[in-house]
Design an enzyme around this catalytic site. Structure first.
Site, PDB file in Angstrom:
ATOM      1  NE  ARG A 246       5.351  15.036   4.322  1.00 48.27           N
ATOM      2  CZ  ARG A 246       6.632  14.889   4.507  1.00 48.27           C
ATOM      3  NH1 ARG A 246       7.489  15.662   3.870  1.00 48.27           N
ATOM      4  NH2 ARG A 246       7.085  13.951   5.298  1.00 48.27           N
TER       5      ARG A 246
ATOM      6  CB  CYS B 289      -1.206  35.001  11.665  1.00 51.10           C
ATOM      7  SG  CYS B 289      -0.930  36.099  13.031  1.00 51.10           S
ATOM      8  CD  GLU B 290      -0.385  28.861  13.893  1.00 49.86           C
ATOM      9  OE1 GLU B 290       0.413  28.062  14.409  1.00 49.86           O
ATOM     10  OE2 GLU B 290      -1.588  28.621  13.717  1.00 49.86           O
TER      11      GLU B 290
ATOM     12  CD  GLU C  11      -2.491  -1.006   2.839  1.00 50.04           C
ATOM     13  OE1 GLU C  11      -2.045  -0.267   3.731  1.00 50.04           O
ATOM     14  OE2 GLU C  11      -3.498  -1.692   2.988  1.00 50.04           O
ATOM     15  N   PRO C  12       1.700   1.469  -1.000  1.00 50.80           N
ATOM     16  CG  PRO C  12       2.839   1.498  -3.036  1.00 50.80           C
ATOM     17  CD  PRO C  12       1.936   0.645  -2.204  1.00 50.80           C
ATOM     18  N   GLY C  13       2.097   5.003  -0.665  1.00 52.37           N
ATOM     19  CA  GLY C  13       1.515   6.307  -0.980  1.00 52.37           C
ATOM     20  C   GLY C  13       2.628   7.234  -1.446  1.00 52.37           C
ATOM     21  NE  ARG C  14       6.636   9.464   2.964  1.00 53.53           N
ATOM     22  CZ  ARG C  14       6.191  10.411   3.780  1.00 53.53           C
ATOM     23  NH1 ARG C  14       6.378  11.673   3.485  1.00 53.53           N
ATOM     24  NH2 ARG C  14       5.560  10.104   4.897  1.00 53.53           N
TER      25      ARG C  14
ATOM     26  CE1 TYR D  90       3.484  14.449  10.495  1.00 50.95           C
ATOM     27  CE2 TYR D  90       3.733  15.265   8.248  1.00 50.95           C
ATOM     28  CZ  TYR D  90       2.961  14.683   9.236  1.00 50.95           C
ATOM     29  OH  TYR D  90       1.665  14.328   8.949  1.00 50.95           O
TER      30      TYR D  90
HETATM   31  N1  LLP Z   1      -1.288   2.108   4.534  1.00 52.53           N
HETATM   32  C1  LLP Z   1      -1.733   2.609   5.698  1.00 52.53           C
HETATM   33  C2  LLP Z   1      -2.642   1.812   6.506  1.00 52.53           C
HETATM   34  C3  LLP Z   1      -1.333   3.892   6.100  1.00 52.53           C
HETATM   35  O1  LLP Z   1      -1.774   4.365   7.262  1.00 52.53           O
HETATM   36  C4  LLP Z   1      -0.456   4.650   5.293  1.00 52.53           C
HETATM   37  C5  LLP Z   1      -0.037   5.996   5.688  1.00 52.53           C
HETATM   38  C6  LLP Z   1      -0.028   4.085   4.076  1.00 52.53           C
HETATM   39  C7  LLP Z   1      -0.457   2.808   3.740  1.00 52.53           C
HETATM   40  C8  LLP Z   1       0.884   4.806   3.122  1.00 52.53           C
HETATM   41  O2  LLP Z   1       2.132   5.065   3.653  1.00 52.53           O
HETATM   42  P1  LLP Z   1       3.299   5.718   2.754  1.00 52.53           P
HETATM   43  O3  LLP Z   1       3.708   4.733   1.697  1.00 52.53           O
HETATM   44  O4  LLP Z   1       2.747   6.961   2.149  1.00 52.53           O
HETATM   45  O5  LLP Z   1       4.377   6.005   3.711  1.00 52.53           O
HETATM   46  N2  LLP Z   1       1.208  12.861   6.631  1.00 52.53           N
HETATM   47  C9  LLP Z   1       2.436  12.149   6.884  1.00 52.53           C
HETATM   48  C10 LLP Z   1       2.323  10.684   6.513  1.00 52.53           C
HETATM   49  C11 LLP Z   1       1.181   9.954   7.181  1.00 52.53           C
HETATM   50  C12 LLP Z   1       1.089   8.526   6.768  1.00 52.53           C
HETATM   51  C13 LLP Z   1      -0.181   7.899   7.214  1.00 52.53           C
HETATM   52  N3  LLP Z   1      -0.373   6.544   6.797  1.00 52.53           N
HETATM   53  C14 LLP Z   1       3.569  12.837   6.135  1.00 52.53           C
HETATM   54  O6  LLP Z   1       3.327  13.840   5.456  1.00 52.53           O
HETATM   55  O7  LLP Z   1       4.725  12.425   6.240  1.00 52.53           O
END
Ligand code: LLP
Length: 427
Positions: free
Chosen positions: A319, A350-351, A281-284, A323
């Protein structure tokens, strides 16, 4: 100049994305502006497909919910990890096949469980309590929901504490020692059919060993489940692969991840005589480096440091504030000029924490310059807000040499939307 980011280059002072001048884009569409490379997006998916040819790759929609991008990902064969009814609606609209969707979440509403059952997507149960709720909901609907279990593997990965999710202290998942019992319960309940295990140990992880550790634990649990007569049809190892935000860091590729976890998975399956589908399940790592965030310099202020005030801050790119994340900054209309001075790039909010980039050595910055923040495609727009009276900006897709608007910018009507002033206050 931009390392492995082949979609970016500098030409006659200007930054180009897939051959399109981003300074022109800033002129045409205005700033702030998100700009995504379609080519890079497709290539990123292909890297995963090559590394994991037999697996299903789900996109973590929370990273980027733009419909045009989701449509491209669907075309590339991706499924989706959704974390809410809203995200499920998005992936349906994008045409993702429901059999390749996993409904995740640690605190789902009953209506969300109903929607997931109705849509026929698989659900990851995050607790025994939720399993019981799901069993009731699905039974009442006369349906049988396919359910996986979110394992809390108690694995520590080096990342920002706010985005580590596999520690035993985290709010996510069922403690691994309890998984087999919960699975056993599920096997005897109406309305649910247990089909496998799911985990996600955190985000922006730059080493592969924690993934291997988690995979080993998952295979161990699968063994115990098979041992007690359970069936395992899917094993979802989550997302979390980090990217190199700064030119000094190095990130593992999907191929490196595969070299780490595929042997653990394959050997485990062979020993147990099972052949579940592997899911990731990649996102980033799919979307971050595809996208630039363009802002315009409103003001340069020489104080105890040189402040560059741009037209967007943590309202549109949260971000760095949340973080302390690093995003590389490039002066897009002076992309190949010599770095001269140190600057701190700040937004209009304004922060005092509204800092996009600290102490960066850049070419001389002046009013009107365009600053591009790199790697903004993941958790950029999707975490944007309208705080401080700042409407959200447009998004543009660059593909085949042209740029198309894929989300209109909001105007000030966004602040009125939905608001009600009771007539008694209108005297
Ligand atoms: N699967 C689940 C169940 C998740 O909770 C997440 C991310 C992913 C997959 C995808 O993870 P990735 O491949 O993107 O690392 N807002 C934060 C990141 C929060 C991630 C939340 N869960 C940031 O900007 O770094």
């Amino acid at each position: 100049m931009f390392g492995t980011k082949e979609h970016l280059r500098a030409q006659e002072g200007h930054l180009l994305i897939d051959g399109v001048d981003v300074v022109d884009l800033a002129g045409e569409f205005g700033t702030p502006l998100y700009v995504t490379s379609e080519k890079r997006l497709r290539e990123n998916v292909r890297l995963y497909r090559e590394a994991f040819p037999e697996s299903w790759i789900y996109f973590a929609v929370k990273a980027n919910g733009n419909l045009a991008l989701l449509r491209i990902l669907a075309e590339e064969g991706m499924g989706a990890d959704v974390f809410s009814a809203g995200e499920l609606s998005l992936v349906r609209m994008a045409g993702m096949p429901m059999e390749k969707v996993l409904f995740n979440g640690n605190s789902k509403r009953i209506e969300e469980l109903k929607m997931a059952v109705e849509a026929g997507v698989r659900i990851s149960a995050d607790s025994r309590d939720e399993l019981l709720a799901l069993s009731e909901v699905a039974s009442e609907m006369g349906q049988e929901a396919e359910v996986a279990f979110r394992v809390n593997p108690d694995v520590s990965a080096t990342t920002h504490p706010k985005i580590a999710t596999g520690l035993k202290t985290s709010k996510f998942g069922i403690p691994w020692r309890e998984i087999v019992e919960v699975y056993r319960t599920a096997m005897s309940l109406e309305g649910v059919r247990p089909i496998g295990l799911h985990c996600h140990i955190g985000s922006q992880i730059l080493e592969t060993s924690p993934f291997e550790e988690a995979a080993a634990r998952m295979m161990e649990l699968a063994g115990e489940i098979v041992g007690m007569g359970g069936e395992i049809e899917m094993m979802d190892f989550g997302g979390g692969l980090g990217i190199a935000y700064s030119p000094e860091t190095q990130a593992p590729t999907p191929a490196d991840l595969a070299a780490g976890i595929l042997p653990v998975f394959k050997d485990g399956c062979q020993k147990l005589g099972i052949s579940p589908r592997m899911i990731l399940e990649p996102g980033r790592s799919i979307v971050a480096d595809t996208t630039l965030f363009l802002t315009r310099v409103n003001v340069v202020k020489r104080a105890h440091v040189n402040f560059v005030g741009v037209d967007a801050g943590f309202n549109l790119l949260a971000r760095p504030m949340l973080y302390d994340a690093y995003h590389h900054a490039v002066v897009a209309n002076k992309a190949d000029h010599k770095p001269e001075e140190k600057y701190t790039i700040v937004g209009p909010i304004c922060e005092s924490g509204d800092v996009l980039a600290k102490d960066r050595t850049l070419p001389k910055v002046e009013r009107g310059d365009i600053v591009a923040m790199l790697d903004a495609g993941a958790y950029g727009f999707s975490m944007a807000s309208v705080y401080n009276g700042q409407p959200r900006c447009p998004e543009v897709l660059v593909g085949g040499g042209r740029a198309e608007l894929i989300r209109r910018g909001e105007d000030r009507s966004v602040f009125l939307a939905g608001q009600i002033v009771p007539p008694r206050l209108l005297k």
